[in-house]
Design a protein around this motif. Structure first.
Motif, PDB file in Angstrom:
ATOM      1  N   GLY A 207       0.816  -1.213   0.000  1.00 25.56           N
ATOM      2  CA  GLY A 207       0.000   0.000   0.000  1.00 25.56           C
ATOM      3  C   GLY A 207       0.843   1.253   0.000  1.00 25.56           C
ATOM      4  N   ALA A 208       1.900   1.261   0.782  1.00 27.23           N
ATOM      5  CA  ALA A 208       2.802   2.414   0.832  1.00 27.23           C
ATOM      6  C   ALA A 208       3.557   2.567  -0.482  1.00 27.23           C
ATOM      7  CB  ALA A 208       3.772   2.266   1.988  1.00 27.23           C
ATOM      8  N   LEU A 209       3.953   1.456  -1.075  1.00 26.76           N
ATOM      9  CA  LEU A 209       4.635   1.498  -2.370  1.00 26.76           C
ATOM     10  C   LEU A 209       3.713   2.078  -3.440  1.00 26.76           C
ATOM     11  CD1 LEU A 209       7.176   0.803  -3.951  1.00 26.76           C
ATOM     12  CD2 LEU A 209       6.194  -1.463  -4.356  1.00 26.76           C
ATOM     13  N   LEU A 210       2.444   1.727  -3.385  1.00 26.81           N
ATOM     14  CA  LEU A 210       1.477   2.275  -4.341  1.00 26.81           C
ATOM     15  C   LEU A 210       1.377   3.794  -4.204  1.00 26.81           C
ATOM     16  CD1 LEU A 210      -0.673   1.806  -6.509  1.00 26.81           C
ATOM     17  CD2 LEU A 210      -2.315   1.385  -4.683  1.00 26.81           C
ATOM     18  N   ILE A 211       1.392   4.295  -2.991  1.00 27.23           N
ATOM     19  CA  ILE A 211       1.351   5.742  -2.774  1.00 27.23           C
ATOM     20  C   ILE A 211       2.604   6.391  -3.353  1.00 27.23           C
ATOM     21  CG2 ILE A 211       1.428   7.559  -1.025  1.00 27.23           C
ATOM     22  CD1 ILE A 211      -0.341   5.737   0.704  1.00 27.23           C
ATOM     23  N   CYS A 212       3.751   5.786  -3.107  1.00 29.06           N
ATOM     24  CA  CYS A 212       5.005   6.344  -3.647  1.00 29.06           C
ATOM     25  C   CYS A 212       4.979   6.371  -5.172  1.00 29.06           C
ATOM     26  CB  CYS A 212       6.201   5.531  -3.167  1.00 29.06           C
ATOM     27  SG  CYS A 212       6.607   5.801  -1.441  1.00 29.06           S
ATOM     28  N   LEU A 213       4.525   5.291  -5.773  1.00 28.17           N
ATOM     29  CA  LEU A 213       4.467   5.250  -7.236  1.00 28.17           C
ATOM     30  C   LEU A 213       3.488   6.281  -7.792  1.00 28.17           C
ATOM     31  CD1 LEU A 213       4.562   1.400  -7.858  1.00 28.17           C
ATOM     32  CD2 LEU A 213       6.420   3.056  -8.155  1.00 28.17           C
ATOM     33  N   LEU A 214       2.376   6.470  -7.101  1.00 27.74           N
ATOM     34  CA  LEU A 214       1.404   7.467  -7.533  1.00 27.74           C
ATOM     35  C   LEU A 214       1.993   8.867  -7.453  1.00 27.74           C
ATOM     36  CD1 LEU A 214      -1.549   8.217  -8.310  1.00 27.74           C
ATOM     37  CD2 LEU A 214      -1.980   8.410  -5.862  1.00 27.74           C
ATOM     38  N   GLU A 215       2.746   9.131  -6.416  1.00 29.32           N
ATOM     39  CA  GLU A 215       3.292  10.470  -6.207  1.00 29.32           C
ATOM     40  C   GLU A 215       4.459  10.809  -7.130  1.00 29.32           C
ATOM     41  OE1 GLU A 215       1.974  12.878  -4.418  1.00 29.32           O
ATOM     42  OE2 GLU A 215       0.364  11.537  -3.841  1.00 29.32           O
ATOM     43  N   THR A 216       5.046   9.822  -7.783  1.00 29.85           N
ATOM     44  CA  THR A 216       6.139  10.131  -8.715  1.00 29.85           C
ATOM     45  C   THR A 216       5.642  10.905  -9.914  1.00 29.85           C
ATOM     46  OG1 THR A 216       5.904   8.052  -9.907  1.00 29.85           O
ATOM     47  CG2 THR A 216       7.504   8.111  -8.076  1.00 29.85           C
ATOM     48  N   GLN A 217       4.389  10.741 -10.268  1.00 31.30           N
ATOM     49  CA  GLN A 217       3.754  11.451 -11.381  1.00 31.30           C
ATOM     50  C   GLN A 217       4.368  11.127 -12.736  1.00 31.30           C
ATOM     51  OE1 GLN A 217       0.939  13.484 -11.401  1.00 31.30           O
ATOM     52  NE2 GLN A 217       0.720  12.676  -9.354  1.00 31.30           N
TER      53      GLN A 217
ATOM     54  N   ALA B 181       2.657  17.497 -14.434  1.00 28.59           N
ATOM     55  CA  ALA B 181       3.155  16.142 -14.677  1.00 28.59           C
ATOM     56  C   ALA B 181       3.364  15.895 -16.166  1.00 28.59           C
ATOM     57  CB  ALA B 181       2.187  15.111 -14.102  1.00 28.59           C
ATOM     58  N   GLU B 182       2.444  16.390 -16.994  1.00 25.75           N
ATOM     59  CA  GLU B 182       2.595  16.229 -18.447  1.00 25.75           C
ATOM     60  C   GLU B 182       3.808  16.988 -18.960  1.00 25.75           C
ATOM     61  OE1 GLU B 182      -1.133  17.352 -20.178  1.00 25.75           O
ATOM     62  OE2 GLU B 182      -2.160  15.593 -19.359  1.00 25.75           O
ATOM     63  N   GLU B 183       4.055  18.192 -18.430  1.00 23.56           N
ATOM     64  CA  GLU B 183       5.240  18.956 -18.829  1.00 23.56           C
ATOM     65  C   GLU B 183       6.516  18.210 -18.435  1.00 23.56           C
ATOM     66  OE1 GLU B 183       4.949  22.878 -17.164  1.00 23.56           O
ATOM     67  OE2 GLU B 183       3.070  23.290 -18.224  1.00 23.56           O
ATOM     68  N   GLU B 184       6.522  17.640 -17.247  1.00 23.15           N
ATOM     69  CA  GLU B 184       7.685  16.868 -16.805  1.00 23.15           C
ATOM     70  C   GLU B 184       7.886  15.641 -17.687  1.00 23.15           C
ATOM     71  OE1 GLU B 184       7.017  16.041 -12.688  1.00 23.15           O
ATOM     72  OE2 GLU B 184       7.600  18.057 -12.063  1.00 23.15           O
TER      73      GLU B 184
ATOM     74  N   ARG C 130       7.091  15.385 -20.845  1.00 26.49           N
ATOM     75  CA  ARG C 130       7.665  15.853 -22.118  1.00 26.49           C
ATOM     76  C   ARG C 130       9.157  16.124 -21.967  1.00 26.49           C
ATOM     77  NH1 ARG C 130       2.636  18.345 -22.716  1.00 26.49           N
ATOM     78  NH2 ARG C 130       3.328  20.295 -21.782  1.00 26.49           N
ATOM     79  N   LEU C 131       9.556  16.740 -20.857  1.00 28.69           N
ATOM     80  CA  LEU C 131      10.975  17.010 -20.627  1.00 28.69           C
ATOM     81  C   LEU C 131      11.783  15.713 -20.520  1.00 28.69           C
ATOM     82  CD1 LEU C 131      10.772  19.948 -18.053  1.00 28.69           C
ATOM     83  CD2 LEU C 131      11.486  20.073 -20.446  1.00 28.69           C
ATOM     84  N   ILE C 132      11.242  14.744 -19.817  1.00 27.62           N
ATOM     85  CA  ILE C 132      11.930  13.455 -19.670  1.00 27.62           C
ATOM     86  C   ILE C 132      12.040  12.762 -21.022  1.00 27.62           C
ATOM     87  CG2 ILE C 132      11.715  11.128 -18.700  1.00 27.62           C
ATOM     88  CD1 ILE C 132      10.499  12.485 -16.191  1.00 27.62           C
ATOM     89  N   GLU C 133      10.937  12.760 -21.790  1.00 24.87           N
ATOM     90  CA  GLU C 133      10.966  12.124 -23.108  1.00 24.87           C
ATOM     91  C   GLU C 133      11.962  12.810 -24.030  1.00 24.87           C
ATOM     92  OE1 GLU C 133       6.940  12.050 -24.523  1.00 24.87           O
ATOM     93  OE2 GLU C 133       6.327  10.603 -23.008  1.00 24.87           O
ATOM     94  N   ALA C 134      12.041  14.133 -23.981  1.00 25.23           N
ATOM     95  CA  ALA C 134      13.001  14.866 -24.810  1.00 25.23           C
ATOM     96  C   ALA C 134      14.428  14.522 -24.403  1.00 25.23           C
ATOM     97  CB  ALA C 134      12.757  16.368 -24.693  1.00 25.23           C
ATOM     98  N   LYS C 135      14.679  14.432 -23.121  1.00 28.69           N
ATOM     99  CA  LYS C 135      16.020  14.104 -22.637  1.00 28.69           C
ATOM    100  C   LYS C 135      16.408  12.692 -23.052  1.00 28.69           C
ATOM    101  CE  LYS C 135      18.880  14.289 -18.518  1.00 28.69           C
ATOM    102  NZ  LYS C 135      18.957  14.643 -17.112  1.00 28.69           N
ATOM    103  N   VAL C 136      15.482  11.754 -22.924  1.00 31.96           N
ATOM    104  CA  VAL C 136      15.749  10.371 -23.325  1.00 31.96           C
ATOM    105  C   VAL C 136      16.002  10.306 -24.828  1.00 31.96           C
ATOM    106  CG1 VAL C 136      14.700   8.081 -23.572  1.00 31.96           C
ATOM    107  CG2 VAL C 136      14.540   9.299 -21.397  1.00 31.96           C
ATOM    108  N   SER C 137      15.197  11.037 -25.591  1.00 28.62           N
ATOM    109  CA  SER C 137      15.367  11.062 -27.045  1.00 28.62           C
ATOM    110  C   SER C 137      16.736  11.603 -27.425  1.00 28.62           C
ATOM    111  CB  SER C 137      14.260  11.904 -27.672  1.00 28.62           C
ATOM    112  OG  SER C 137      14.434  11.974 -29.063  1.00 28.62           O
TER     113      SER C 137
END
Length: 142
Positions: A34-44, A115-118, A120-127
Protein backbone atom coordinates in the motif's frame (compact mmCIF):
# COMPACT_ATOMS: atom_id res chain seq x y z
CA UNK A 1 2.50 11.65 1.14
CA UNK A 2 5.85 10.12 0.28
CA UNK A 3 7.11 10.76 3.81
CA UNK A 4 4.32 8.83 5.51
CA UNK A 5 4.53 6.12 2.86
CA UNK A 6 8.26 5.76 3.53
CA UNK A 7 7.60 5.63 7.28
CA UNK A 8 4.97 2.93 6.75
CA UNK A 9 7.38 0.93 4.58
CA UNK A 10 10.08 1.25 7.24
CA UNK A 11 7.73 0.07 10.00
CA UNK A 12 6.63 -2.84 7.79
CA UNK A 13 10.22 -3.89 7.13
CA UNK A 14 11.01 -3.69 10.82
CA UNK A 15 8.00 -5.85 11.68
CA UNK A 16 8.85 -8.44 9.01
CA UNK A 17 12.50 -8.57 10.10
CA UNK A 18 11.46 -9.59 13.60
CA UNK A 19 10.02 -12.90 12.32
CA UNK A 20 6.47 -12.20 13.51
CA UNK A 21 3.41 -14.40 13.37
CA UNK A 22 2.03 -15.11 9.92
CA UNK A 23 -0.87 -12.67 10.37
CA UNK A 24 1.48 -9.82 11.32
CA UNK A 25 3.73 -10.71 8.38
CA UNK A 26 0.75 -10.58 5.99
CA UNK A 27 -0.36 -7.22 7.42
CA UNK A 28 3.19 -5.96 6.97
CA UNK A 29 3.15 -7.05 3.34
CA UNK A 30 -0.21 -5.29 2.80
CA UNK A 31 1.17 -2.12 4.38
CA UNK A 32 4.35 -2.35 2.33
CA UNK A 33 2.44 -2.77 -0.93
CA UNK A 34 0.00 0.00 0.00
CA UNK A 35 2.80 2.41 0.83
CA UNK A 36 4.64 1.50 -2.37
CA UNK A 37 1.48 2.28 -4.34
CA UNK A 38 1.35 5.74 -2.77
CA UNK A 39 5.01 6.34 -3.65
CA UNK A 40 4.47 5.25 -7.24
CA UNK A 41 1.40 7.47 -7.53
CA UNK A 42 3.29 10.47 -6.21
CA UNK A 43 6.14 10.13 -8.71
CA UNK A 44 3.75 11.45 -11.38
CA UNK A 45 5.52 9.56 -14.18
CA UNK A 46 3.19 9.05 -17.11
CA UNK A 47 3.62 5.31 -17.56
CA UNK A 48 3.07 4.73 -13.84
CA UNK A 49 0.19 7.18 -13.63
CA UNK A 50 -1.65 5.46 -16.49
CA UNK A 51 -1.15 1.99 -15.01
CA UNK A 52 -2.28 3.18 -11.58
CA UNK A 53 -5.31 4.95 -13.05
CA UNK A 54 -6.35 1.78 -14.90
CA UNK A 55 -5.84 -0.59 -11.98
CA UNK A 56 -6.27 1.59 -8.90
CA UNK A 57 -8.67 4.29 -10.06
CA UNK A 58 -10.02 4.79 -6.55
CA UNK A 59 -6.84 6.77 -5.74
CA UNK A 60 -8.07 9.52 -8.08
CA UNK A 61 -11.25 10.05 -6.06
CA UNK A 62 -10.82 12.24 -2.98
CA UNK A 63 -13.30 10.24 -0.89
CA UNK A 64 -11.99 6.81 -1.86
CA UNK A 65 -8.39 7.95 -1.46
CA UNK A 66 -9.24 9.14 2.06
CA UNK A 67 -10.72 5.73 2.87
CA UNK A 68 -7.62 4.02 1.45
CA UNK A 69 -5.40 6.11 3.71
CA UNK A 70 -7.62 5.20 6.68
CA UNK A 71 -7.21 1.52 5.79
CA UNK A 72 -3.43 1.93 5.75
CA UNK A 73 -3.61 3.80 9.06
CA UNK A 74 -5.55 0.97 10.71
CA UNK A 75 -2.95 -1.51 9.50
CA UNK A 76 -0.15 0.71 10.82
CA UNK A 77 -1.95 1.04 14.15
CA UNK A 78 -1.54 -2.71 14.71
CA UNK A 79 2.27 -2.31 14.67
CA UNK A 80 2.57 -0.99 18.22
CA UNK A 81 3.53 2.48 19.46
CA UNK A 82 5.66 3.38 16.46
CA UNK A 83 2.85 2.16 14.23
CA UNK A 84 0.42 4.36 16.14
CA UNK A 85 2.59 7.39 15.45
CA UNK A 86 2.72 6.51 11.75
CA UNK A 87 -1.05 5.88 11.76
CA UNK A 88 -1.62 9.35 13.21
CA UNK A 89 0.63 10.84 10.51
CA UNK A 90 -1.26 8.94 7.79
CA UNK A 91 -4.60 10.19 9.08
CA UNK A 92 -3.24 13.75 9.20
CA UNK A 93 -2.03 13.50 5.61
CA UNK A 94 -5.36 11.98 4.54
CA UNK A 95 -7.27 14.87 6.12
CA UNK A 96 -4.95 17.43 4.52
CA UNK A 97 -5.18 15.76 1.08
CA UNK A 98 -8.96 15.65 1.29
CA UNK A 99 -9.12 19.30 2.34
CA UNK A 100 -6.93 20.38 -0.59
CA UNK A 101 -8.82 18.27 -3.14
CA UNK A 102 -12.25 19.46 -1.97
CA UNK A 103 -11.31 23.09 -1.31
CA UNK A 104 -9.28 23.59 -4.51
CA UNK A 105 -10.79 21.44 -7.27
CA UNK A 106 -8.49 22.97 -9.91
CA UNK A 107 -5.44 21.68 -8.02
CA UNK A 108 -5.75 18.29 -9.72
CA UNK A 109 -5.80 19.86 -13.20
CA UNK A 110 -2.74 21.99 -12.43
CA UNK A 111 -0.93 18.96 -11.03
CA UNK A 112 -1.76 16.93 -14.15
CA UNK A 113 -0.50 19.73 -16.40
CA UNK A 114 2.78 19.92 -14.46
CA UNK A 115 3.15 16.14 -14.68
CA UNK A 116 2.60 16.23 -18.45
CA UNK A 117 5.24 18.96 -18.83
CA UNK A 118 7.69 16.87 -16.80
CA UNK A 119 6.88 13.84 -18.98
CA UNK A 120 7.67 15.85 -22.12
CA UNK A 121 10.98 17.01 -20.63
CA UNK A 122 11.93 13.46 -19.67
CA UNK A 123 10.97 12.12 -23.11
CA UNK A 124 13.00 14.87 -24.81
CA UNK A 125 16.02 14.10 -22.64
CA UNK A 126 15.75 10.37 -23.32
CA UNK A 127 15.37 11.06 -27.04
CA UNK A 128 18.50 13.25 -27.06
CA UNK A 129 20.42 10.58 -25.18
CA UNK A 130 19.30 7.86 -27.60
CA UNK A 131 20.34 10.00 -30.57
CA UNK A 132 23.70 10.70 -28.97
CA UNK A 133 24.31 7.03 -28.20
CA UNK A 134 23.24 6.03 -31.73
CA UNK A 135 25.54 8.58 -33.34
CA UNK A 136 28.38 7.50 -31.07
CA UNK A 137 27.91 3.82 -31.96
CA UNK A 138 27.70 4.58 -35.69
CA UNK A 139 30.83 6.73 -35.69
CA UNK A 140 33.00 4.54 -33.48
CA UNK A 141 35.04 1.88 -35.26
CA UNK A 142 34.23 -1.67 -34.25
Amino acid sequence: NIGVAAALMLISFIKMAGLPSISTWILSMYALCGALLICLLETQLKFLRVAIALNFGFLFSATLRFLYYLLLATIAFTFGILGGIVAFAIISVALFNSYVLFRFPTYRAVRERIAEEEDRLIEAKVSREVKRQTAKSLLSPT
